[in-house]
Design a protein around this motif. Structure first.
Motif, PDB file in Angstrom:
ATOM      1  N   PHE A   1       0.823  -1.202   0.000  1.00  0.00           N
ATOM      2  CA  PHE A   1       0.000   0.000   0.000  1.00  0.00           C
ATOM      3  C   PHE A   1       0.863   1.260   0.000  1.00  0.00           C
ATOM      4  CE2 PHE A   1      -2.402   3.466   1.896  1.00  0.00           C
ATOM      5  CZ  PHE A   1      -3.408   3.558   0.933  1.00  0.00           C
ATOM      6  N   ALA A   2       1.984   1.235   0.695  1.00  0.00           N
ATOM      7  CA  ALA A   2       2.884   2.394   0.679  1.00  0.00           C
ATOM      8  C   ALA A   2       3.312   2.714  -0.749  1.00  0.00           C
ATOM      9  CB  ALA A   2       4.101   2.129   1.566  1.00  0.00           C
ATOM     10  N   ASP A   3       3.551   1.685  -1.524  1.00  0.00           N
ATOM     11  CA  ASP A   3       3.922   1.856  -2.929  1.00  0.00           C
ATOM     12  C   ASP A   3       2.766   2.458  -3.727  1.00  0.00           C
ATOM     13  OD1 ASP A   3       5.503   1.682  -5.203  1.00  0.00           O
ATOM     14  OD2 ASP A   3       5.213  -0.467  -5.473  1.00  0.00           O
ATOM     15  N   VAL A   4       1.577   1.927  -3.534  1.00  0.00           N
ATOM     16  CA  VAL A   4       0.387   2.434  -4.230  1.00  0.00           C
ATOM     17  C   VAL A   4       0.102   3.877  -3.805  1.00  0.00           C
ATOM     18  CG1 VAL A   4      -2.122   2.177  -4.472  1.00  0.00           C
ATOM     19  CG2 VAL A   4      -0.633   0.155  -4.546  1.00  0.00           C
ATOM     20  N   TYR A   5       0.210   4.131  -2.521  1.00  0.00           N
ATOM     21  CA  TYR A   5      -0.105   5.471  -2.006  1.00  0.00           C
ATOM     22  C   TYR A   5       0.843   6.527  -2.577  1.00  0.00           C
ATOM     23  CZ  TYR A   5      -1.952   8.971   1.161  1.00  0.00           C
ATOM     24  OH  TYR A   5      -2.561  10.088   1.678  1.00  0.00           O
ATOM     25  N   ALA A   6       2.060   6.134  -2.867  1.00  0.00           N
ATOM     26  CA  ALA A   6       3.011   7.075  -3.472  1.00  0.00           C
ATOM     27  C   ALA A   6       2.544   7.512  -4.858  1.00  0.00           C
ATOM     28  CB  ALA A   6       4.399   6.434  -3.559  1.00  0.00           C
ATOM     29  N   ALA A   7       1.745   6.685  -5.509  1.00  0.00           N
ATOM     30  CA  ALA A   7       1.200   7.008  -6.837  1.00  0.00           C
ATOM     31  C   ALA A   7      -0.323   7.111  -6.743  1.00  0.00           C
ATOM     32  CB  ALA A   7       1.602   5.939  -7.834  1.00  0.00           C
ATOM     33  N   ARG A   8      -0.822   7.668  -5.649  1.00  0.00           N
ATOM     34  CA  ARG A   8      -2.244   7.626  -5.321  1.00  0.00           C
ATOM     35  C   ARG A   8      -3.168   8.207  -6.392  1.00  0.00           C
ATOM     36  NH1 ARG A   8       0.477  10.184  -1.629  1.00  0.00           N
ATOM     37  NH2 ARG A   8       0.372  12.432  -1.421  1.00  0.00           N
ATOM     38  N   ASP A   9      -2.797   9.299  -7.026  1.00  0.00           N
ATOM     39  CA  ASP A   9      -3.684   9.881  -8.039  1.00  0.00           C
ATOM     40  C   ASP A   9      -3.843   8.941  -9.229  1.00  0.00           C
ATOM     41  OD1 ASP A   9      -4.012  12.117  -6.440  1.00  0.00           O
ATOM     42  OD2 ASP A   9      -2.492  13.302  -7.491  1.00  0.00           O
ATOM     43  N   ALA A  10      -2.745   8.404  -9.705  1.00  0.00           N
ATOM     44  CA  ALA A  10      -2.793   7.465 -10.836  1.00  0.00           C
ATOM     45  C   ALA A  10      -3.503   6.173 -10.426  1.00  0.00           C
ATOM     46  CB  ALA A  10      -1.386   7.165 -11.345  1.00  0.00           C
ATOM     47  N   ALA A  11      -3.240   5.712  -9.222  1.00  0.00           N
ATOM     48  CA  ALA A  11      -3.866   4.474  -8.752  1.00  0.00           C
ATOM     49  C   ALA A  11      -5.379   4.651  -8.634  1.00  0.00           C
ATOM     50  CB  ALA A  11      -3.267   4.047  -7.416  1.00  0.00           C
ATOM     51  N   ALA A  12      -5.813   5.773  -8.099  1.00  0.00           N
ATOM     52  CA  ALA A  12      -7.249   6.028  -7.957  1.00  0.00           C
ATOM     53  C   ALA A  12      -7.908   6.154  -9.325  1.00  0.00           C
ATOM     54  CB  ALA A  12      -7.483   7.285  -7.128  1.00  0.00           C
ATOM     55  N   ALA A  13      -7.262   6.842 -10.242  1.00  0.00           N
ATOM     56  CA  ALA A  13      -7.821   6.985 -11.594  1.00  0.00           C
ATOM     57  C   ALA A  13      -7.952   5.618 -12.260  1.00  0.00           C
ATOM     58  CB  ALA A  13      -6.949   7.917 -12.428  1.00  0.00           C
ATOM     59  N   LEU A  14      -6.952   4.776 -12.096  1.00  0.00           N
ATOM     60  CA  LEU A  14      -7.003   3.436 -12.670  1.00  0.00           C
ATOM     61  C   LEU A  14      -8.126   2.620 -12.030  1.00  0.00           C
ATOM     62  CD1 LEU A  14      -5.859   1.264 -14.546  1.00  0.00           C
ATOM     63  CD2 LEU A  14      -4.158   0.753 -12.758  1.00  0.00           C
ATOM     64  N   PHE A  15      -8.277   2.746 -10.723  1.00  0.00           N
ATOM     65  CA  PHE A  15      -9.350   2.021 -10.043  1.00  0.00           C
ATOM     66  C   PHE A  15     -10.716   2.404 -10.612  1.00  0.00           C
ATOM     67  CE2 PHE A  15     -12.772   2.218  -6.957  1.00  0.00           C
ATOM     68  CZ  PHE A  15     -12.928   0.877  -6.660  1.00  0.00           C
ATOM     69  N   TYR A  16     -10.992   3.699 -10.710  1.00  0.00           N
ATOM     70  CA  TYR A  16     -12.314   4.114 -11.199  1.00  0.00           C
ATOM     71  C   TYR A  16     -12.505   3.763 -12.673  1.00  0.00           C
ATOM     72  CZ  TYR A  16     -13.401   6.076  -6.734  1.00  0.00           C
ATOM     73  OH  TYR A  16     -13.668   6.203  -5.391  1.00  0.00           O
ATOM     74  N   GLU A  17     -11.444   3.791 -13.444  1.00  0.00           N
ATOM     75  CA  GLU A  17     -11.538   3.341 -14.831  1.00  0.00           C
ATOM     76  C   GLU A  17     -11.976   1.878 -14.865  1.00  0.00           C
ATOM     77  OE1 GLU A  17      -8.594   1.485 -17.980  1.00  0.00           O
ATOM     78  OE2 GLU A  17      -7.894   3.441 -17.267  1.00  0.00           O
ATOM     79  N   ARG A  18     -11.320   1.044 -14.060  1.00  0.00           N
ATOM     80  CA  ARG A  18     -11.647  -0.389 -14.031  1.00  0.00           C
ATOM     81  C   ARG A  18     -13.063  -0.602 -13.473  1.00  0.00           C
ATOM     82  NH1 ARG A  18      -9.861  -1.402 -17.828  1.00  0.00           N
ATOM     83  NH2 ARG A  18     -10.630  -3.495 -17.462  1.00  0.00           N
ATOM     84  N   LEU A  19     -13.437   0.141 -12.462  1.00  0.00           N
ATOM     85  CA  LEU A  19     -14.768   0.008 -11.872  1.00  0.00           C
ATOM     86  C   LEU A  19     -15.846   0.259 -12.924  1.00  0.00           C
ATOM     87  CD1 LEU A  19     -16.456  -0.391  -9.246  1.00  0.00           C
ATOM     88  CD2 LEU A  19     -16.380   2.111  -9.005  1.00  0.00           C
ATOM     89  N   PHE A  20     -15.679   1.339 -13.684  1.00  0.00           N
ATOM     90  CA  PHE A  20     -16.692   1.703 -14.671  1.00  0.00           C
ATOM     91  C   PHE A  20     -16.661   0.795 -15.897  1.00  0.00           C
ATOM     92  CE2 PHE A  20     -16.214   6.154 -12.729  1.00  0.00           C
ATOM     93  CZ  PHE A  20     -17.108   5.845 -11.717  1.00  0.00           C
ATOM     94  N   VAL A  21     -15.528   0.159 -16.165  1.00  0.00           N
ATOM     95  CA  VAL A  21     -15.482  -0.849 -17.227  1.00  0.00           C
ATOM     96  C   VAL A  21     -16.321  -2.054 -16.795  1.00  0.00           C
ATOM     97  CG1 VAL A  21     -13.977  -2.586 -18.311  1.00  0.00           C
ATOM     98  CG2 VAL A  21     -13.327  -0.165 -18.323  1.00  0.00           C
ATOM     99  N   HIS A  22     -16.181  -2.445 -15.535  1.00  0.00           N
ATOM    100  CA  HIS A  22     -16.905  -3.614 -15.047  1.00  0.00           C
ATOM    101  C   HIS A  22     -18.394  -3.352 -14.868  1.00  0.00           C
ATOM    102  CE1 HIS A  22     -13.605  -6.403 -14.611  1.00  0.00           C
ATOM    103  NE2 HIS A  22     -12.879  -5.413 -14.144  1.00  0.00           N
ATOM    104  N   ASP A  23     -18.752  -2.117 -14.538  1.00  0.00           N
ATOM    105  CA  ASP A  23     -20.172  -1.781 -14.372  1.00  0.00           C
ATOM    106  C   ASP A  23     -20.374  -0.299 -14.677  1.00  0.00           C
ATOM    107  OD1 ASP A  23     -22.819  -1.371 -13.727  1.00  0.00           O
ATOM    108  OD2 ASP A  23     -22.712  -2.429 -11.816  1.00  0.00           O
ATOM    109  N   PRO A  24     -20.600   0.031 -15.940  1.00  0.00           N
ATOM    110  CA  PRO A  24     -20.792   1.437 -16.321  1.00  0.00           C
ATOM    111  C   PRO A  24     -21.953   2.110 -15.601  1.00  0.00           C
ATOM    112  CG  PRO A  24     -20.475   0.070 -18.271  1.00  0.00           C
ATOM    113  CD  PRO A  24     -20.614  -0.861 -17.097  1.00  0.00           C
ATOM    114  N   SER A  25     -22.930   1.334 -15.155  1.00  0.00           N
ATOM    115  CA  SER A  25     -24.073   1.939 -14.468  1.00  0.00           C
ATOM    116  C   SER A  25     -23.680   2.578 -13.136  1.00  0.00           C
ATOM    117  CB  SER A  25     -25.174   0.890 -14.239  1.00  0.00           C
ATOM    118  OG  SER A  25     -24.810  -0.016 -13.212  1.00  0.00           O
ATOM    119  N   LEU A  26     -22.526   2.212 -12.601  1.00  0.00           N
ATOM    120  CA  LEU A  26     -22.090   2.798 -11.326  1.00  0.00           C
ATOM    121  C   LEU A  26     -21.728   4.276 -11.459  1.00  0.00           C
ATOM    122  CD1 LEU A  26     -20.025  -0.126  -9.777  1.00  0.00           C
ATOM    123  CD2 LEU A  26     -22.347   0.626  -9.205  1.00  0.00           C
TER     124      LEU A  26
END
Length: 152
Positions: free
Chosen positions: A13-38
């Motif tokens: 998590f320390a590694d992810v947190y260092a790139a938190r903006d990119a990691a969060a953007a990637l997460f929401y991209e993946r979330l909306f790919v899996h369920d665009p209705s969200l």
């Protein structure tokens, strides 16, 4: 969770947190790919701010792994709040899929089976606490909300 799993989560998590903006953007991209209705649950939300909230919540959870009872009231409050936004039980599985996929993409070959298992186990614990809280009677949810900090 075992100590070695907690150590894996803290370190990764320390590694992810260092790139938190990119990691969060990637997460929401993946979330909306899996369920665009969200997307509708977020309305006009600034997704950069939402990403900061996500990483803050993850930081709190990862930082509390050695004392899980301390974070349960916060998770219960989040669950109640998320229910008010329209989050349903089945959304937790989609979020878990997006989280694990995000971590897999972020870490690449460093996302070992052990690291995957640690993250999957931690997420399943968090999701189960939140789902249970969302189904508790209103008076219990109000007590949980009053006991938890409103910062998330």
């Amino acid at each position: 969770m075992r100590d070695d799993q907690i150590e894996l989560l803290e370190t990764s998590f320390a590694d992810v947190y260092a790139a938190r903006d990119a990691a969060a953007a990637l997460f929401y991209e993946r979330l909306f790919v899996h369920d665009p209705s969200l997307k509708r649950l977020f309305g006009d939300t600034d997704m950069a701010v939402q990403g900061q909230k996500l990483l803050t919540a993850l930081k709190l959870v990862v930082g509390s792994l050695r004392n899980l009872p301390a974070v349960v009231p916060v998770l219960e409050t989040l669950a109640v709040r998320h229910t008010g936004y329209g989050v349903r039980d089945e959304h937790y599985a989609t979020v878990g899929t997006a989280l694990i996929e995000t971590l897999s993409l972020y870490f690449g070959p460093r996302f070992t089976p052990e690291l995957r298992a640690a993250w999957t186990g931690a997420y399943e614990t968090v999701a189960s606490v939140m789902i249970l809280a969302a189904h508790r009677p209103q008076e219990h949810r109000e007590r949980a909300a009053a006991a938890a900090p409103a910062s998330l």
